[in-house]
Design a protein around this motif. Sequence first.
Motif, mmCIF file in Angstrom:
data_model
loop_
_atom_site.group_PDB
_atom_site.id
_atom_site.type_symbol
_atom_site.label_atom_id
_atom_site.label_comp_id
_atom_site.label_asym_id
_atom_site.label_seq_id
_atom_site.Cartn_x
_atom_site.Cartn_y
_atom_site.Cartn_z
ATOM 1 N N ARG A 57 0.878 -1.171 0.000
ATOM 2 C CA ARG A 57 0.000 0.000 0.000
ATOM 3 C C ARG A 57 0.908 1.211 0.000
ATOM 4 O O ARG A 57 1.693 1.404 0.927
ATOM 5 C CB ARG A 57 -0.927 0.014 1.212
ATOM 6 N N GLY A 58 0.806 1.992 -1.075
ATOM 7 C CA GLY A 58 1.788 3.056 -1.257
ATOM 8 C C GLY A 58 3.154 2.412 -1.442
ATOM 9 O O GLY A 58 3.311 1.461 -2.216
ATOM 10 N N ASP A 59 4.141 2.884 -0.697
ATOM 11 C CA ASP A 59 5.490 2.329 -0.791
ATOM 12 C C ASP A 59 5.803 1.355 0.340
ATOM 13 O O ASP A 59 6.940 0.909 0.480
ATOM 14 C CB ASP A 59 6.521 3.462 -0.762
ATOM 15 N N MET A 60 4.794 1.031 1.131
ATOM 16 C CA MET A 60 5.026 0.187 2.301
ATOM 17 C C MET A 60 4.479 -1.220 2.089
ATOM 18 O O MET A 60 3.384 -1.401 1.559
ATOM 19 C CB MET A 60 4.370 0.796 3.543
ATOM 20 N N LEU A 61 5.259 -2.203 2.509
ATOM 21 C CA LEU A 61 4.796 -3.580 2.490
ATOM 22 C C LEU A 61 3.740 -3.744 3.582
ATOM 23 O O LEU A 61 4.032 -3.590 4.771
ATOM 24 C CB LEU A 61 5.971 -4.534 2.741
ATOM 25 N N GLU A 62 2.501 -4.035 3.174
ATOM 26 C CA GLU A 62 1.410 -4.130 4.134
ATOM 27 C C GLU A 62 1.116 -5.569 4.548
ATOM 28 O O GLU A 62 0.823 -5.841 5.707
ATOM 29 C CB GLU A 62 0.139 -3.518 3.545
ATOM 30 N N SER A 63 1.207 -6.504 3.591
ATOM 31 C CA SER A 63 0.922 -7.908 3.882
ATOM 32 C C SER A 63 1.876 -8.782 3.075
ATOM 33 O O SER A 63 2.431 -8.353 2.053
ATOM 34 C CB SER A 63 -0.523 -8.263 3.519
ATOM 35 N N LEU A 64 2.016 -10.017 3.552
ATOM 36 C CA LEU A 64 2.919 -10.954 2.895
ATOM 37 C C LEU A 64 2.295 -12.342 2.929
ATOM 38 O O LEU A 64 1.895 -12.829 3.990
ATOM 39 C CB LEU A 64 4.273 -10.979 3.623
ATOM 40 N N HIS A 65 2.180 -12.953 1.750
ATOM 41 C CA HIS A 65 1.659 -14.310 1.654
ATOM 42 C C HIS A 65 2.831 -15.279 1.499
ATOM 43 O O HIS A 65 3.579 -15.201 0.518
ATOM 44 C CB HIS A 65 0.721 -14.451 0.459
ATOM 45 N N SER A 66 2.979 -16.180 2.455
ATOM 46 C CA SER A 66 4.043 -17.175 2.408
ATOM 47 C C SER A 66 3.458 -18.539 2.096
ATOM 48 O O SER A 66 2.250 -18.769 2.226
ATOM 49 C CB SER A 66 4.778 -17.221 3.753
ATOM 50 N N GLY A 67 4.315 -19.453 1.682
ATOM 51 C CA GLY A 67 3.811 -20.783 1.362
ATOM 52 C C GLY A 67 4.897 -21.731 0.922
ATOM 53 O O GLY A 67 6.099 -21.474 1.094
ATOM 54 N N HIS A 68 4.454 -22.839 0.366
ATOM 55 C CA HIS A 68 5.323 -23.900 -0.132
ATOM 56 C C HIS A 68 4.980 -24.143 -1.595
ATOM 57 O O HIS A 68 3.801 -24.159 -1.959
ATOM 58 C CB HIS A 68 5.115 -25.185 0.656
ATOM 59 N N ALA A 69 5.993 -24.336 -2.423
ATOM 60 C CA ALA A 69 5.759 -24.611 -3.841
ATOM 61 C C ALA A 69 6.853 -25.527 -4.365
ATOM 62 O O ALA A 69 8.010 -25.432 -3.937
ATOM 63 C CB ALA A 69 5.717 -23.317 -4.649
ATOM 64 N N VAL A 70 6.473 -26.420 -5.271
ATOM 65 C CA VAL A 70 7.416 -27.390 -5.826
ATOM 66 C C VAL A 70 7.155 -27.553 -7.315
ATOM 67 O O VAL A 70 6.007 -27.621 -7.755
ATOM 68 C CB VAL A 70 7.272 -28.769 -5.133
ATOM 69 N N VAL A 71 8.236 -27.631 -8.078
ATOM 70 C CA VAL A 71 8.190 -28.016 -9.491
ATOM 71 C C VAL A 71 8.921 -29.344 -9.612
ATOM 72 O O VAL A 71 10.083 -29.459 -9.198
ATOM 73 C CB VAL A 71 8.860 -26.965 -10.399
ATOM 74 N N CYS A 72 8.254 -30.375 -10.138
ATOM 75 C CA CYS A 72 8.863 -31.699 -10.314
ATOM 76 C C CYS A 72 8.980 -32.040 -11.790
ATOM 77 O O CYS A 72 8.152 -31.626 -12.603
ATOM 78 C CB CYS A 72 8.022 -32.777 -9.642
ATOM 79 N N ASP A 73 10.012 -32.837 -12.116
ATOM 80 C CA ASP A 73 10.159 -33.308 -13.488
ATOM 81 C C ASP A 73 9.528 -34.685 -13.640
ATOM 82 O O ASP A 73 8.924 -35.221 -12.712
ATOM 83 C CB ASP A 73 11.639 -33.306 -13.918
ATOM 84 N N ASP A 74 9.684 -35.271 -14.850
ATOM 85 C CA ASP A 74 8.985 -36.516 -15.148
ATOM 86 C C ASP A 74 9.538 -37.716 -14.389
ATOM 87 O O ASP A 74 8.916 -38.785 -14.385
ATOM 88 C CB ASP A 74 8.981 -36.798 -16.655
ATOM 89 N N SER A 75 10.678 -37.552 -13.716
ATOM 90 C CA SER A 75 11.200 -38.625 -12.872
ATOM 91 C C SER A 75 10.754 -38.470 -11.427
ATOM 92 O O SER A 75 11.101 -39.282 -10.565
ATOM 93 C CB SER A 75 12.733 -38.659 -12.930
ATOM 94 N N GLY A 76 9.992 -37.402 -11.164
ATOM 95 C CA GLY A 76 9.522 -37.143 -9.813
ATOM 96 C C GLY A 76 10.485 -36.349 -8.966
ATOM 97 O O GLY A 76 10.233 -36.102 -7.779
ATOM 98 N N GLN A 77 11.601 -35.938 -9.573
ATOM 99 C CA GLN A 77 12.597 -35.173 -8.828
ATOM 100 C C GLN A 77 12.248 -33.686 -8.815
ATOM 101 O O GLN A 77 11.625 -33.168 -9.748
ATOM 102 C CB GLN A 77 13.979 -35.368 -9.445
ATOM 103 N N ILE A 78 12.686 -33.007 -7.770
ATOM 104 C CA ILE A 78 12.416 -31.587 -7.624
ATOM 105 C C ILE A 78 13.333 -30.777 -8.536
ATOM 106 O O ILE A 78 14.555 -30.924 -8.499
ATOM 107 C CB ILE A 78 12.610 -31.137 -6.163
ATOM 108 N N VAL A 79 12.739 -29.948 -9.361
ATOM 109 C CA VAL A 79 13.477 -29.018 -10.221
ATOM 110 C C VAL A 79 13.730 -27.715 -9.468
ATOM 111 O O VAL A 79 14.814 -27.141 -9.535
ATOM 112 C CB VAL A 79 12.699 -28.741 -11.520
#
Length: 331
Positions: free
Chosen positions: A12-34
């Motif tokens: 909001r304006g130039d100030m960080l008002e909120s932050l959304h955190s989380g978990h994310a994963v990209v996997c390849d066709d062997s099931g390994q994490i990219v």
Amino acid sequence: MSSPAPLIEVHRGDMLESLHSGHAVVCDDSGQIVQAWGDPMAVIFPRSSCKMIQALPLIESGAADAHGLTSEQLALACASHQGAHIHTDRVQVWLDQLGLKDSDFRCGPQWPGDIPARNEIIRAHAQPCQIHNNCSGKHAGFLTLNRHLGGAADYELVDHPVQQAGKAAFEEVTDMTSPGYGIDGCSAPNFATSVQGLARAMASFASAGDRSDTRSQAMVRLTQAMTAHPELVAGETRACTDLMRAMDGRVAIKTGAEAVFVAIIPERKLGVALKITDGSTRGAEAAIAAILVKLGVLDADHPATRARMVPEIRNWRGTLCGHIRPTRALL
């Protein structure tokens, strides 16, 4: 165990008002994490993001072909739809084909997310039916499988053959024994898994075209149904529909309640899964858009992308007050 990673900033304006955190994963066709953000082994409920997994037994059992299901019906089996007529009319036809009624559903009634459909019910001084439930397509798939298996009417119970078939498919494609389940909004069990397990499953869908076994063929059919009919998977104004259209049918994406999102990317043979820990829809939509841009399958300047990844924040008078954007860590 890693902490959730900061993924989406709200200024909001130039100030960080909120932050959304989380978990994310990209996997390849062997099931390994990219690539991963946060804790890949964080255990989550996938909610509706896993409907394509829940639909696997519908095809693998032979039920879909025995009942002549179309690609539209397969898309609806994977859908969290708006309850617009394009959704409910097709589900009604499906019920009619089975010789069943709205009362045979076990998903419960729900007001449509589609405003014209909602207003139509209000003007008629009526109440919504179960067919209006955003999961009625999935439940039509359950009913079809149940007819094929000859199971009892309460197909939503966790020990019913329909749900046990779904659990078996879920654990096999995630390559993980589920630590438990919760009851979803539509009354069906929702089995927990890790973010990596969910991404691994999506990568299996993405690479299924390279294989010829029954499951892989089912995965291809469901992915193609979703990308061919994005309007049935969600509906107008929804992120799933708008972003799949923006990618011209090359990628299938699906949201789940409490800020889960997945993506199936056949051309890259990659699967994506993410969870925003505060359950924020705006955070999940911004994060999936950013990851798809990062992977080169979504145009950063497409209006549908900008509306989710970097939307402006305006007040009721239309004054620009701030903006939402992915964190540097995500990009």
